[in-house]
Design a protein around this motif. Structure first.
Motif, PDB file in Angstrom:
ATOM      1  N   LEU A 283      40.592  69.563  72.279  1.00 15.22           N
ATOM      2  CA  LEU A 283      40.984  70.291  71.062  1.00 15.22           C
ATOM      3  C   LEU A 283      42.285  69.755  70.472  1.00 15.22           C
ATOM      4  CD1 LEU A 283      40.105  73.967  72.088  1.00 15.22           C
ATOM      5  CD2 LEU A 283      38.747  72.357  70.732  1.00 15.22           C
ATOM      6  N   LYS A 284      43.037  69.039  71.266  1.00 16.78           N
ATOM      7  CA  LYS A 284      44.278  68.360  70.826  1.00 16.78           C
ATOM      8  C   LYS A 284      45.273  69.343  70.184  1.00 16.78           C
ATOM      9  CE  LYS A 284      41.425  64.311  69.782  1.00 16.78           C
ATOM     10  NZ  LYS A 284      40.115  65.019  69.737  1.00 16.78           N
ATOM     11  N   PRO A 285      45.661  70.409  70.874  1.00 18.78           N
ATOM     12  CA  PRO A 285      46.543  71.414  70.262  1.00 18.78           C
ATOM     13  C   PRO A 285      47.934  70.905  69.925  1.00 18.78           C
ATOM     14  CG  PRO A 285      46.286  71.819  72.616  1.00 18.78           C
ATOM     15  CD  PRO A 285      45.293  70.751  72.259  1.00 18.78           C
ATOM     16  N   HIS A 286      48.442  69.906  70.667  1.00 18.08           N
ATOM     17  CA  HIS A 286      49.777  69.384  70.369  1.00 18.08           C
ATOM     18  C   HIS A 286      49.756  68.424  69.180  1.00 18.08           C
ATOM     19  CE1 HIS A 286      49.995  70.529  74.668  1.00 18.08           C
ATOM     20  NE2 HIS A 286      51.242  70.845  74.387  1.00 18.08           N
ATOM     21  N   LEU A 287      48.601  67.823  68.941  1.00 14.13           N
ATOM     22  CA  LEU A 287      48.504  66.786  67.917  1.00 14.13           C
ATOM     23  C   LEU A 287      47.938  67.321  66.612  1.00 14.13           C
ATOM     24  CD1 LEU A 287      48.874  63.643  67.638  1.00 14.13           C
ATOM     25  CD2 LEU A 287      46.406  63.482  68.041  1.00 14.13           C
ATOM     26  N   LEU A 288      46.847  68.064  66.700  1.00 10.32           N
ATOM     27  CA  LEU A 288      46.160  68.559  65.505  1.00 10.32           C
ATOM     28  C   LEU A 288      46.317  70.074  65.444  1.00 10.32           C
ATOM     29  CD1 LEU A 288      42.866  66.455  65.784  1.00 10.32           C
ATOM     30  CD2 LEU A 288      45.021  65.836  64.682  1.00 10.32           C
ATOM     31  N   ASN A 289      47.361  70.513  64.769  1.00  7.27           N
ATOM     32  CA  ASN A 289      47.645  71.947  64.652  1.00  7.27           C
ATOM     33  C   ASN A 289      47.943  72.289  63.202  1.00  7.27           C
ATOM     34  OD1 ASN A 289      50.487  71.270  64.256  1.00  7.27           O
ATOM     35  ND2 ASN A 289      50.545  70.905  66.478  1.00  7.27           N
ATOM     36  N   SER A 290      48.456  73.448  62.975  1.00  6.02           N
ATOM     37  CA  SER A 290      48.673  73.918  61.593  1.00  6.02           C
ATOM     38  C   SER A 290      49.721  73.115  60.855  1.00  6.02           C
ATOM     39  CB  SER A 290      49.068  75.398  61.607  1.00  6.02           C
ATOM     40  OG  SER A 290      50.255  75.595  62.365  1.00  6.02           O
ATOM     41  N   ASN A 291      50.552  72.368  61.595  1.00  5.95           N
ATOM     42  CA  ASN A 291      51.594  71.560  60.950  1.00  5.95           C
ATOM     43  C   ASN A 291      51.114  70.149  60.592  1.00  5.95           C
ATOM     44  OD1 ASN A 291      53.571  73.616  61.265  1.00  5.95           O
ATOM     45  ND2 ASN A 291      53.839  73.005  63.410  1.00  5.95           N
ATOM     46  N   THR A 292      49.904  69.805  61.007  1.00  3.23           N
ATOM     47  CA  THR A 292      49.416  68.438  60.847  1.00  3.23           C
ATOM     48  C   THR A 292      48.451  68.332  59.681  1.00  3.23           C
ATOM     49  OG1 THR A 292      49.516  68.215  63.259  1.00  3.23           O
ATOM     50  CG2 THR A 292      48.370  66.491  62.058  1.00  3.23           C
ATOM     51  N   THR A 293      48.681  67.349  58.838  1.00  6.76           N
ATOM     52  CA  THR A 293      47.748  67.024  57.763  1.00  6.76           C
ATOM     53  C   THR A 293      46.948  65.792  58.175  1.00  6.76           C
ATOM     54  OG1 THR A 293      49.242  67.890  56.071  1.00  6.76           O
ATOM     55  CG2 THR A 293      47.525  66.384  55.331  1.00  6.76           C
ATOM     56  N   VAL A 294      45.628  65.906  58.080  1.00  6.89           N
ATOM     57  CA  VAL A 294      44.728  64.844  58.520  1.00  6.89           C
ATOM     58  C   VAL A 294      44.020  64.255  57.303  1.00  6.89           C
ATOM     59  CG1 VAL A 294      42.722  64.276  59.938  1.00  6.89           C
ATOM     60  CG2 VAL A 294      44.374  65.997  60.733  1.00  6.89           C
ATOM     61  N   HIS A 295      44.121  62.945  57.165  1.00  9.26           N
ATOM     62  CA  HIS A 295      43.434  62.243  56.065  1.00  9.26           C
ATOM     63  C   HIS A 295      42.679  61.064  56.641  1.00  9.26           C
ATOM     64  CE1 HIS A 295      42.520  60.319  52.291  1.00  9.26           C
ATOM     65  NE2 HIS A 295      43.255  59.263  52.606  1.00  9.26           N
ATOM     66  N   HIS A 296      41.348  61.135  56.665  1.00  7.27           N
ATOM     67  CA  HIS A 296      40.533  60.047  57.181  1.00  7.27           C
ATOM     68  C   HIS A 296      40.421  58.940  56.136  1.00  7.27           C
ATOM     69  CE1 HIS A 296      39.631  62.341  60.679  1.00  7.27           C
ATOM     70  NE2 HIS A 296      38.919  63.253  60.055  1.00  7.27           N
ATOM     71  N   LEU A 297      40.551  57.702  56.587  1.00 10.73           N
ATOM     72  CA  LEU A 297      40.494  56.556  55.683  1.00 10.73           C
ATOM     73  C   LEU A 297      39.071  56.078  55.456  1.00 10.73           C
ATOM     74  CD1 LEU A 297      43.542  54.536  57.079  1.00 10.73           C
ATOM     75  CD2 LEU A 297      43.505  56.294  55.301  1.00 10.73           C
ATOM     76  N   SER A 298      38.193  56.280  56.430  1.00 10.84           N
ATOM     77  CA  SER A 298      36.794  55.899  56.313  1.00 10.84           C
ATOM     78  C   SER A 298      36.019  56.690  57.348  1.00 10.84           C
ATOM     79  CB  SER A 298      36.612  54.384  56.514  1.00 10.84           C
ATOM     80  OG  SER A 298      36.017  54.084  57.736  1.00 10.84           O
ATOM     81  N   PRO A 299      34.685  56.775  57.206  1.00 17.10           N
ATOM     82  CA  PRO A 299      33.914  57.492  58.226  1.00 17.10           C
ATOM     83  C   PRO A 299      33.982  56.839  59.602  1.00 17.10           C
ATOM     84  CG  PRO A 299      32.613  57.185  56.225  1.00 17.10           C
ATOM     85  CD  PRO A 299      33.838  56.329  56.086  1.00 17.10           C
ATOM     86  N   TYR A 300      34.223  55.542  59.666  1.00 21.22           N
ATOM     87  CA  TYR A 300      34.083  54.805  60.913  1.00 21.22           C
ATOM     88  C   TYR A 300      35.403  54.467  61.590  1.00 21.22           C
ATOM     89  CZ  TYR A 300      29.583  54.123  58.640  1.00 21.22           C
ATOM     90  OH  TYR A 300      28.400  54.330  57.991  1.00 21.22           O
ATOM     91  N   ILE A 301      36.462  54.366  60.823  1.00 23.57           N
ATOM     92  CA  ILE A 301      37.732  53.925  61.401  1.00 23.57           C
ATOM     93  C   ILE A 301      38.889  54.375  60.506  1.00 23.57           C
ATOM     94  CG2 ILE A 301      37.441  51.658  60.286  1.00 23.57           C
ATOM     95  CD1 ILE A 301      39.134  50.433  62.542  1.00 23.57           C
ATOM     96  N   GLY A 302      39.959  54.841  61.146  1.00 18.85           N
ATOM     97  CA  GLY A 302      41.200  55.062  60.435  1.00 18.85           C
ATOM     98  C   GLY A 302      41.456  56.500  60.025  1.00 18.85           C
ATOM     99  N   THR A 303      42.598  57.028  60.453  1.00 18.02           N
ATOM    100  CA  THR A 303      43.051  58.361  60.054  1.00 18.02           C
ATOM    101  C   THR A 303      44.558  58.331  59.879  1.00 18.02           C
ATOM    102  OG1 THR A 303      41.256  59.493  61.218  1.00 18.02           O
ATOM    103  CG2 THR A 303      43.223  60.787  60.722  1.00 18.02           C
ATOM    104  N   GLU A 304      45.032  58.910  58.809  1.00 16.31           N
ATOM    105  CA  GLU A 304      46.467  59.084  58.579  1.00 16.31           C
ATOM    106  C   GLU A 304      46.856  60.500  58.970  1.00 16.31           C
ATOM    107  OE1 GLU A 304      48.904  57.430  55.025  1.00 16.31           O
ATOM    108  OE2 GLU A 304      48.421  59.488  54.492  1.00 16.31           O
ATOM    109  N   LEU A 305      47.888  60.624  59.799  1.00 16.94           N
ATOM    110  CA  LEU A 305      48.397  61.919  60.225  1.00 16.94           C
ATOM    111  C   LEU A 305      49.790  62.132  59.661  1.00 16.94           C
ATOM    112  CD1 LEU A 305      47.431  62.173  64.024  1.00 16.94           C
ATOM    113  CD2 LEU A 305      46.201  63.082  62.051  1.00 16.94           C
TER     114      LEU A 305
END
Length: 364
Positions: free
Chosen positions: A68-90
């Protein structure tokens, strides 16, 4: 070497009719103040010599991560995927502030997304020891046998180019395209896994990195072709890299190795299968005649190069840190900026991972 912009006053005798001094539009004045982080200027100590790299038991931190990645992906984190297959900006996290459990989650997320881009990081200002400490969470750090490093800290692989320093210009001048897909130091018996790369000085425009998913490259192949690749192994060689350095008066800190790896490997955390060949270091397929090997490898290289729909382009800003999984990606620099006028200064820490494990097509 970004130019400075200054407002200049033109003397009366050369300015305008009427004899009065006038102010003109800001002029670009090139003023090289040197690298922003001179402590990371690359050095090439010819006396530096190392023994062969020893095998070690690798325990991937992603295996112990909370999915679930609670330390990494929480309410303070904005997630933007760059493509379906590879790449995410946090956005909204600091790599330096993650606890060990958060670093485990980051290792898992990098394995899943192949490439993670972090913005507004303080990583470049942490100092040598803290940077190395964080990187070692992912594995022992590879010491590059030929690249520029930092005195006393051979773990740092320094990427540097400016008007007076460009080790690869001769190679670039002899090529129509400067794209060079590779997986870092894939010739190692235990090649890198989670890799950290950050920016110290960046051109105003250009100098990005292309990344590609070797998982999706494998997935695109037909079942019959996947079956054909099953059991094949290829030689990855450091010899050419060492020869390139030696011919230009650079170091060869360790005897170059040539290592056999499977053409298709399986990721220890995600279980995904990925092609494991790259034109930078793969030389031949074991057991094939030269023409057979050349033709099959060239087909795979063309497949990779043409896969724009499973590639992304990572752009850099001040404070950018990128992490990628070197086991399931290839990447290429894009030296499309004018190195006669601008500086690009970056650093990589390259934790090693497991001995590549062969993947079988019938596991699907």
């Amino acid at each position: 070497m970004a130019p400075s912009v200054a407002e200049k006053t033109v003397p009366a005798e050369t300015a305008a009719p009427g004899g009065k001094d006038v102010k003109v539009a800001p002029a670009v004045i090139t003023e090289d103040k040197g690298p922003s982080y001179p402590a990371y200027y690359p050095t090439f100590d010819l006396t530096e010599k190392w023994p062969p790299t020893e095998l070690f038991e690798h325990h991937d931190p992603g295996l112990r991560a909370d999915p679930l990645k609670p330390h990494l992906l929480n309410s303070n984190t904005t997630v933007h995927h760059l493509s379906p297959y590879i790449g995410t900006e946090l956005l909204g996290i600091q790599l330096s502030q993650l606890p060990p459990a958060g670093l485990d989650e980051l290792a898992l997320f990098v394995a899943e997304r192949k490439l993670v881009v972090l913005r507004d990081q303080d990583f470049k200002d942490l100092g040598f020891e803290r940077q190395i400490e964080l990187a070692k969470h992912f594995g022992p750090i590879q010491r590059h046998p030929t690249s520029g490093n930092v005195p006393g800290y051979p773990e740092f692989h320094v990427v540097y180019r400016d008007p007076t320093h460009d080790r690869f210009q001769e190679r670039r001048n002899n090529r129509l395209s400067q794209v060079g897909w590779h997986s870092d130091v894939s010739y190692e018996r235990q090649p890198p896994g989670t890799t950290i790369f950050w920016i110290l000085d960046q051109p105003a425009l250009g100098g990005d990195t292309l990344f590609l998913s070797q998982v999706e490259a494998y997935n695109r192949l037909s079942p019959a072709f996947k079956k054909r690749l099953e059991g094949l192994r290829a030689v990855h060689s450091a010899v050419e890299q060492a020869e390139f350095s030696a011919k230009r008066g650079g170091p060869v800190r360790r005897e170059p190795v040539a290592t056999e790896h499977p053409l298709v490997r399986v990721h220890p955390v995600t279980g995904e299968k990925a092609l494991y060949v790259n034109p930078g270091f793969t030389r031949r397929i074991v057991g094939y005649k030269q023409e057979e090997s050349d033709n099959l490898l060239q087909f795979l290289y063309d497949h990779i190069a043409k896969g724009a729909d499973f590639q992304v382009r990572a752009g850099y800003k001040p404070g950018t840190v990128v992490l990628w999984d070197n086991r399931v990606t290839v990447h290429s620099a894009t030296p499309d900026y004018d190195a006669s006028k601008e500086r690009r200064h970056c650093v990589r820490l390259t934790p090693q991972a497991e001995v590549p494990v062969e993947a079988k097509a019938d596991e699907e």
